[in-house]
Design a protein around this motif. Sequence first.
Motif: not given
Length: 337
Positions: A198, A281-282, A321-322, A325
């Motif tokens: 990230t 997500e980014c 995925r959650e 996030r």
Amino acid sequence: MKKILITGTAGFIGYHLAQLLLEDGFAVVGYDGMTDYYDVRLKERRHQMLLQNQHFSAHVGMLEDFEKLHALAMAEKPDVIVHLAAQAGVRYSLENPRAYIDANLVGTFNVMECARELKVEHLLMASTSSAYGANEDMPFNEREKCDTQLTLYAATKKANEAMGHSYAHLWNLPTTMFRFFTVYGPWGRPDMALFKFTKGILQGTPIDIYNNGEMYRDFTYVTDLVRGIRLLIDAAPERPESKDDIAPYDSLSPAAPFRVVNIGNSDKVRLMDFVEAIEAECGREAVKNFMPMQKGDVPATWADATLLKELTGYTPQTSVREGIRRFVAWYRDYYEV
């Protein structure tokens, strides 16, 4: 009010577990060494948040400091001990192996000595999926033989399991070891993959992807993990009268009130799919630096979580995925990016 001593409350998992137990009405005594393996400010912030609850107390000390740990344990007299503090990290064990001997072997012995003297209702201690080592039969099952650890970190954790079994047998001390599978989530450790990926993606710097991305992990969201630990607190093992009393799915020892339990999502995820979910997500693509397999690493982990469900009725359920996030949202907020 039942009192629980947790080692490692300023750590990633310890913080989340302490928070959950406080919400559930327990008094929590925290003990942490505040070592500089990673940014101590992150650890201090976790403790600051926990200290907002009047039923939490924080104590700073090393596991190797038996006098300090023992004095705290005898003064507080906890009903249960959850031992999470350790020198973590597979890769760092190649650079500083002595830290693992001191914290994970000597430190764990000190914790067990306190538990023995206090005759606690239940001693729960962290192990790792790395204990499965070179095993290839998946999903990994707690009843498998595990004698092929590939790093000193994994070897110390497997040694902790053997030490725990001996104390359970000798002192009739109910002991549960839980093997974690690639835990991730908000307030995570900066040395872990999700944090590094990230950070790199948002900054536009290259991220290292080992084994050219051909790796699989059973990613377990941290709140799922600590819910599993919370429920296991109430599932203290009892010494069986005979082997016939042990269920086929159970890792319960025939010689002690002792068992090993996997806590994992039971879902094998390809590393490149994990990276793609972070990119999505980014909102930007990663600059990828593909690397060969790193020494001591394994190509895949995958948990059989049947025993956890049989003991607690619970199965981790947060999708990758959650979970990603939620982590990215926390990361953007915490670092203001």
